[in-house]
Scaffold this motif. Structure first.
Motif, PDB file in Angstrom:
ATOM      1  N   ALA A  35       0.824  -1.210   0.000  1.00 35.54           N
ATOM      2  CA  ALA A  35       0.000   0.000   0.000  1.00 35.54           C
ATOM      3  C   ALA A  35       0.864   1.269   0.000  1.00 35.54           C
ATOM      4  O   ALA A  35       2.047   1.232   0.341  1.00 35.54           O
ATOM      5  CB  ALA A  35      -0.914  -0.005   1.222  1.00 35.54           C
ATOM      6  N   LYS A  36       0.263   2.369  -0.371  1.00 38.58           N
ATOM      7  CA  LYS A  36       0.946   3.654  -0.318  1.00 38.58           C
ATOM      8  C   LYS A  36       0.840   4.222   1.091  1.00 38.58           C
ATOM      9  O   LYS A  36      -0.266   4.341   1.629  1.00 38.58           O
ATOM     10  CB  LYS A  36       0.330   4.634  -1.320  1.00 38.58           C
ATOM     11  N   PRO A  37       1.960   4.572   1.721  1.00 39.58           N
ATOM     12  CA  PRO A  37       1.898   5.142   3.077  1.00 39.58           C
ATOM     13  C   PRO A  37       1.140   6.471   3.080  1.00 39.58           C
ATOM     14  O   PRO A  37       1.251   7.267   2.137  1.00 39.58           O
ATOM     15  CB  PRO A  37       3.371   5.358   3.441  1.00 39.58           C
ATOM     16  N   SER A  38       0.362   6.705   4.118  1.00 41.18           N
ATOM     17  CA  SER A  38      -0.353   7.969   4.259  1.00 41.18           C
ATOM     18  C   SER A  38       0.590   9.034   4.817  1.00 41.18           C
ATOM     19  O   SER A  38       1.713   8.741   5.249  1.00 41.18           O
ATOM     20  CB  SER A  38      -1.536   7.791   5.210  1.00 41.18           C
ATOM     21  N   LYS A  39       0.118  10.276   4.833  1.00 37.92           N
ATOM     22  CA  LYS A  39       0.911  11.353   5.433  1.00 37.92           C
ATOM     23  C   LYS A  39       1.165  11.072   6.910  1.00 37.92           C
ATOM     24  O   LYS A  39       2.245  11.354   7.432  1.00 37.92           O
ATOM     25  CB  LYS A  39       0.202  12.690   5.251  1.00 37.92           C
ATOM     26  N   GLN A  40       0.163  10.514   7.586  1.00 38.27           N
ATOM     27  CA  GLN A  40       0.348  10.176   9.000  1.00 38.27           C
ATOM     28  C   GLN A  40       1.378   9.070   9.163  1.00 38.27           C
ATOM     29  O   GLN A  40       2.192   9.099  10.094  1.00 38.27           O
ATOM     30  CB  GLN A  40      -0.983   9.732   9.617  1.00 38.27           C
ATOM     31  N   ASP A  41       1.359   8.106   8.260  1.00 42.34           N
ATOM     32  CA  ASP A  41       2.355   7.040   8.315  1.00 42.34           C
ATOM     33  C   ASP A  41       3.762   7.618   8.176  1.00 42.34           C
ATOM     34  O   ASP A  41       4.680   7.221   8.899  1.00 42.34           O
ATOM     35  CB  ASP A  41       2.117   6.020   7.198  1.00 42.34           C
ATOM     36  N   ASP A  42       3.939   8.551   7.240  1.00 49.83           N
ATOM     37  CA  ASP A  42       5.255   9.164   7.044  1.00 49.83           C
ATOM     38  C   ASP A  42       5.682   9.939   8.292  1.00 49.83           C
ATOM     39  O   ASP A  42       6.862   9.906   8.675  1.00 49.83           O
ATOM     40  CB  ASP A  42       5.234  10.098   5.835  1.00 49.83           C
ATOM     41  N   LYS A  43       4.737  10.623   8.916  1.00 56.46           N
ATOM     42  CA  LYS A  43       5.052  11.357  10.150  1.00 56.46           C
ATOM     43  C   LYS A  43       5.439  10.400  11.272  1.00 56.46           C
ATOM     44  O   LYS A  43       6.386  10.656  12.026  1.00 56.46           O
ATOM     45  CB  LYS A  43       3.852  12.209  10.570  1.00 56.46           C
ATOM     46  N   ASP A  44       4.712   9.293  11.378  1.00 52.74           N
ATOM     47  CA  ASP A  44       5.019   8.315  12.431  1.00 52.74           C
ATOM     48  C   ASP A  44       6.379   7.662  12.192  1.00 52.74           C
ATOM     49  O   ASP A  44       7.134   7.429  13.144  1.00 52.74           O
ATOM     50  CB  ASP A  44       3.917   7.251  12.495  1.00 52.74           C
ATOM     51  N   ALA A  45       6.689   7.386  10.926  1.00 54.95           N
ATOM     52  CA  ALA A  45       7.997   6.813  10.614  1.00 54.95           C
ATOM     53  C   ALA A  45       9.119   7.778  10.985  1.00 54.95           C
ATOM     54  O   ALA A  45      10.144   7.381  11.550  1.00 54.95           O
ATOM     55  CB  ALA A  45       8.069   6.453   9.133  1.00 54.95           C
ATOM     56  N   ALA A  46       8.917   9.047  10.681  1.00 48.18           N
ATOM     57  CA  ALA A  46       9.927  10.054  11.004  1.00 48.18           C
ATOM     58  C   ALA A  46      10.105  10.180  12.512  1.00 48.18           C
ATOM     59  O   ALA A  46      11.235  10.336  13.007  1.00 48.18           O
ATOM     60  CB  ALA A  46       9.534  11.397  10.395  1.00 48.18           C
ATOM     61  N   ARG A  47       9.010  10.107  13.240  1.00 46.70           N
ATOM     62  CA  ARG A  47       9.080  10.207  14.707  1.00 46.70           C
ATOM     63  C   ARG A  47       9.807   9.002  15.295  1.00 46.70           C
ATOM     64  O   ARG A  47      10.659   9.152  16.184  1.00 46.70           O
ATOM     65  CB  ARG A  47       7.664  10.289  15.278  1.00 46.70           C
ATOM     66  N   ALA A  48       9.506   7.810  14.803  1.00 42.58           N
ATOM     67  CA  ALA A  48      10.176   6.602  15.297  1.00 42.58           C
ATOM     68  C   ALA A  48      11.669   6.661  15.001  1.00 42.58           C
ATOM     69  O   ALA A  48      12.507   6.295  15.839  1.00 42.58           O
ATOM     70  CB  ALA A  48       9.554   5.357  14.670  1.00 42.58           C
TER      71      ALA A  48
END
Length: 260
Positions: free
Chosen positions: A132-145
């Motif tokens: 699947a294509k990551p959502s904007k929230q997914d990208d933010k969560d990845a950056a935070r992790a």
């Protein structure tokens, strides 16, 4: 003829690497299975001098460390002078211990090969996205992790973290990735602001020749069970075992795997 020795831990990686080499030597420190038709050396951590002699007698000039390896249980009475160098490091963090191991082998004239030196296809190139294509929230969560992992990197804690909706759900420690993801799976829904993303990445101080992070089909299964949206890894810095199976499981589950 010069040869490469695989210092084999558990898992599929040691045998995978051995299959890529001409006339490899397989070194085991415990009951790790040995592939058929391959030169084998059974070694003890207390008797590194004996191991070095055996390897040199077999024309080994380079070594590769592969597979999961637990901290060894040693008998101080049996330790030779080479093994004694590890005695102090056994009380320190993983990074310090691994650096000492590498130094001992290089002092004996062996070059160190990483798993990727032997099999470059083990890692993913930058920009790879499966599923699947990551959502904007997914990208933010990845950056935070990733931010949390970077902050903890000097402390030699772990290689993985999970963030959901900006909140940390798990940080990998000594128990490993599977235990952390099982803990995340048990997190009640009302504590999650989003599905969440698992990030696996090496520590800044990690020597990638001997301790490259690894994921595989079991990792994907654990991510799915934890109810996460997907996982993110740095390009060319995390080994992906059985990539065909990993890719198919990611796509079938409707999650994503992204290499940055």
């Amino acid at each position: 003829m010069t040869r490469t020795a695989i210092i084999a831990g558990s898992g599929a990686l040691p045998q995978l690497l051995a299959a890529q080499l001409d006339a490899p030597v397989y070194v085991t420190l415990d009951a790790t299975p040995v592939p058929e038709g391959i030169a084998h050396v059974s070694a003890r951590i207390e008797k590194l001098g004996r191991l070095f002699k055996d390897l040199k007698a077999l024309d080994v000039t380079s070594v590769a460390f592969a597979g999961a390896m637990a901290r060894p249980k040693v008998n101080p009475v049996l330790m030779d002078r080479h093994a004694m160098r590890l005695a102090v490091s056994l009380t320190k963090g993983d990074d310090a211990l691994l650096r000492e191991v590498l130094e001992i082998f290089t002092d004996q004239g062996f070059s160190i090969k990483s798993a990727v030196d032997i099999c470059p296809k083990l890692v993913l190139s930058q920009g790879t996205v499966w599923g699947a294509k990551p959502s904007k929230q997914d990208d933010k969560d990845a950056a935070r992790a990733q931010e949390v992992l970077s902050a903890l990197s000097p402390l030699d804690v772990g290689q993985g973290a999970v963030c959901a909706g900006g909140m940390m759900l798990g940080i990998e420690t000594l128990q490993g990735t599977d235990s952390m993801l099982a803990y995340v799976a048990a997190t009640p829904d009302h504590l999650r602001r989003a599905k969440g993303v698992f990030v696996k990445a090496p520590k800044h101080t990690q020597d990638m020749r001997i301790d490259m992070p690894t994921i595989g089909p079991d990792t994907i299964d654990a991510v799915i069970k934890a109810g996460l949206a997907g996982l993110v890894i740095p390009a060319e810095k995390v080994i992906v075992l059985d990539r065909a199976s990993v890719k198919s499981r990611v796509e079938e589950a409707g999650i994503f795997l992204k290499a940055l």
